[in-house]
Scaffold this motif. Structure first.
Motif, PDB file in Angstrom:
ATOM      1  N   LEU A 100      59.136 -80.232  21.689  1.00 16.37           N
ATOM      2  CA  LEU A 100      59.789 -79.289  22.600  1.00 16.37           C
ATOM      3  C   LEU A 100      58.813 -78.820  23.681  1.00 16.37           C
ATOM      4  O   LEU A 100      59.181 -78.646  24.840  1.00 16.37           O
ATOM      5  N   LYS A 101      57.565 -78.637  23.273  1.00 13.91           N
ATOM      6  CA  LYS A 101      56.546 -78.206  24.236  1.00 13.91           C
ATOM      7  C   LYS A 101      56.368 -79.273  25.323  1.00 13.91           C
ATOM      8  O   LYS A 101      56.269 -78.958  26.511  1.00 13.91           O
ATOM      9  N   ALA A 102      56.358 -80.546  24.891  1.00 11.43           N
ATOM     10  CA  ALA A 102      56.225 -81.639  25.854  1.00 11.43           C
ATOM     11  C   ALA A 102      57.396 -81.609  26.832  1.00 11.43           C
ATOM     12  O   ALA A 102      57.216 -81.739  28.046  1.00 11.43           O
ATOM     13  N   ALA A 103      58.609 -81.420  26.287  1.00 12.05           N
ATOM     14  CA  ALA A 103      59.789 -81.394  27.154  1.00 12.05           C
ATOM     15  C   ALA A 103      59.686 -80.260  28.167  1.00 12.05           C
ATOM     16  O   ALA A 103      60.106 -80.410  29.323  1.00 12.05           O
ATOM     17  N   SER A 104      59.099 -79.136  27.745  1.00  8.07           N
ATOM     18  CA  SER A 104      58.967 -78.003  28.668  1.00  8.07           C
ATOM     19  C   SER A 104      58.040 -78.349  29.833  1.00  8.07           C
ATOM     20  O   SER A 104      58.147 -77.792  30.913  1.00  8.07           O
TER      21      SER A 104
END
Lengths: 309, 129, 228
Positions: A100-104
């Motif tokens: 999720l952090k990567a997607a952010s």
């Protein structure tokens, strides 16, 4: 060059793998700002088509345009498209939260608060290693990335695998409410047609690499009907029409026909004591994709008949 | 909640009409938004909007910019009028048609109707007195 | 450009992979070597090749950052070029840092008379005579070469799977065999021996850099049509 209408445009796109043709001369325009259903049987070419939109795969011939440009090596276009595969691979050393952090990082429209709500609702253990997630939890990661990215084109490829009925309902609810507040182009590929039918505004049906339906969901709804009644009356009513499916029970017949019925025809059916039943999207998809096989078999049979004569 | 028999936008419009007729939605009262309908029935917002816009076009609902959708004054009366007309087509005509097939005369039919509902019968009697 | 930096950030989301593991390997191998020097008394100079451990990890890292992160980066809307630049860029920074650390540790090693144990781990005899820049560069290109080998093989695997691996290995074998046969046939082994003998740290670094450039170009061209 002239920009084709809509956000996605495919012109005569063919994709061949070593020994199969996944897409066969597909021409398609996606206007955008709607929820699209991409339906079809396994191997119909759905995933291939979705992969081409984000240049995760390459067309053998034809032209693909997303926002008027080819998506290949085009970061400007790719940043506006989110496609999480059904069998998405994640780095082995990632925890769920890392994904999720990567997607952010990559999606300009990422809504962290919305993502946190979804994590809570879908009970995704953020600290757990991706490798140790269940199938359903893995799907939840994809669903959260897809929804919270708010990408202008968001593609969901069988997003519900392993999700239980409750989690699927949460997904559908959140999809509708978030789409209503932040309209964008959603492409939803699904086998659970009954579950998603009402969410769709437009339906694209693929069969063996061809687009066989590309129409408004509302228009498709009455593009076919099932006629139920006495066998002779049904037979005379459906004469000259394309029959998608036929079932008989003693003197009772149920025949599904392709094509819209006029008011007069409906009245006529009622007068003859025939019952007209609506055909659900699911039924229609089954009938239409089965019919292709019949046609192929039918086209083979005249040759045999000819040989006998 | 929704079925396959009719287009969904018509079913949405029908539900709102029902609520107006029954008084659940008062005249000048606010109607839920398109998005609320979409979320509640899990349908595409465009479909919900189509159903609501149909009622706006007919003047049964009206929009207040930035606030929402409201039931127009007189909507209930108009709907009742329309439903009474439809009542003849949808219920009375088939009834008479079927009665004819079965050899029931008009007088017999009236007798059956007045006899079958005690309230109706008592109203008839009171009217007659 | 900013997306290239974001790829670097993505590769660093799990800090262990690019930073933690190399640091741990470095510290642990040094401590183990030191323990051995202390426990096992030796006459004269004692050596440790433990510095290689981190280099081999970089080979694995090259494979991992391709096979694991590339398919994910595709779903994040990252172009192949951006993924390539970000991943290699990040590795270059890490490799440069580790190379500098090696050089500095080499200086300390010499200043402390081999950590007080007359040991040699970082300051290789062959290398210490060269300028500091050359020493750092040598470590750097060696690390990049190993990373690129891993990365390129992983890319070949991603693009052509088993078939690609077979062709690559057989191809390499044939080329190596051809070179050996050619040298033997032409009777050039003495010259080859002489050539190796005259190489300096600087020239080896230069050759390795050239090798890295070939691998980098090959990896990029392979990656351009790879699918997740």
């Amino acid at each position: 060059m002239t920009n084709p209408p809509g956000v996605i445009s495919l012109r005569n796109v063919t994709k061949r793998y070593r020994d199969t043709t996944a897409l066969d001369g597909v021409t398609l325009d996606i206007e955008g700002g709607k929820i699209y259903g991409l339906l079809g049987r396994n191997g119909a070419g759905k995933t291939t088509l979705m992969s081409l939109l984000s240049a995760q795969n390459f067309e053998t011939s034809g032209d693909v345009r997303v926002f008027g440009e080819h998506p290949y090596e085009n970061d400007g276009v790719l940043a506006r498209v989110c496609f999480v595969r059904e069998s998405q691979k994640y780095p082995d050393d990632f925890k769920a939260g890392h994904a999720l952090k990567a997607a952010s990082l990559f999606f300009p429209g990422w809504d962290a608060a919305f993502a946190a709500e979804l994590v809570d609702e879908l009970q995704l253990p953020l600290k757990r290693s991706i490798k140790k997630l269940s199938r359903g939890q893995l799907s939840a990661v994809g669903v959260i990335i897809g929804l919270a990215s708010r990408a202008e084109i968001t593609v969901f490829d069988e997003p519900y695998l392993g999700l239980d009925a409750v989690a699927r309902q949460i997904f559908y609810d959140r999809l509708v409410s978030d789409y209503a507040e932040h309209p964008r182009t959603i492409i939803l590929s699904s086998h659970l047609i009954d579950e998603v039918a009402n969410l769709l505004e437009h339906v694209i049906l693929l069969d063996a690499g061809h687009v066989i339906i590309d129409d408004d969901a509302e228009a498709i709804r009455d593009s076919a009907a099932t006629v139920l009644g006495a066998a002779d009356a049904v037979a005379s009513f459906v004469e000259g029409r394309t029959v998608l499916h036929r079932e008989t029970l003693g003197t009772l017949a149920s025949v599904t026909i392709d094509g819209r019925l006029t008011e007069a025809e409906r009245a006529g059916a009622a007068y003859q004591g025939l019952e007209l039943l609506p055909v659900s999207l699911q039924q229609l998809v089954i009938r239409k994709t089965k019919k292709q096989e019949h046609t192929e078999r039918a086209s083979a049979s005249p040759i045999r008949t000819g040989a006998r004569q | 909640m929704l079925d396959e028999s009719r287009p969904i936008f018509l079913q949405i419009a029908g539900r709102i009409e029902n609520d107006i007729v029954s008084g659940t939605l008062q005249e000048e009262g606010q109607v839920p938004s398109t998005n609320e309908f979409a979320a509640f029935f899990r349908i595409n917002p465009a479909t919900a909007a189509k159903g609501i816009n149909r009622l706006v076009d007919e003047g049964l609902l009206y929009k207040r910019r930035g606030i929402g959708m409201f039931v127009a004054t007189g909507a209930k009366a108009r709907l009742l009028d329309r439903r009474r007309e439809e009542f003849v087509q949808q219920y009375v005509q088939p009834l008479v048609h079927e009665a004819h097939k079965l050899g029931i005369t008009s007088d017999q039919l009236i007798e059956i109707i007045t006899g079958s509902t005690p309230q109706a019968a008592s109203i008839e009697r009171r009217v007659a007195q | 450009m900013s997306r290239v930096v974001k790829v670097m950030q993505m590769q660093l989301i799990n800090r262990w992979t690019f930073l933690g593991v190399p640091a741990v390997i470095l510290v642990v191998t040094f401590l183990l070597s030191y323990a051995i020097w202390v426990i096992v008394p030796g006459d004269g100079r004692v050596y440790s090749g433990a510095t290689q451990a981190v280099l081999w990890y970089f080979l694995v890292l090259g494979i991992q950052s391709m096979t694991m992160t590339f398919p994910f980066s595709q779903s994040m809307g990252v172009s192949r070029r951006t993924f390539y630049l970000g991943t290699l860029g990040l590795f270059a920074v890490v490799a440069l840092a580790v190379s500098t650390i090696y050089y500095l540790l080499g200086l300390i090693e010499r200043a402390t008379d081999g950590w007080g144990q007359n040991a040699q781990m970082f300051a290789l005899d062959w290398l210490v005579g060269s300028a500091g820049v050359v020493q750092v560069l040598f470590y750097f290109v060696a690390m990049v070469a190993l990373f690129m080998i891993g990365f390129w093989f992983a890319t070949v695997w991603k693009r052509w799977q088993t078939r690609g691996m077979l062709v690559a290995w057989i191809g390499l074998g044939v080329v190596a065999l051809g070179l050996v046969a050619l040298t033997t046939w032409q009777g050039r082994w003495p010259q080859v021996g002489t050539w190796f003998a005259v190489q300096t740290p600087l020239s080896v670094t230069a050759w390795t850099a050239l090798f890295c450039a070939v691998l980098a170009a090959g990896s990029y061209l392979t990656l351009r049509r790879a699918t997740p």
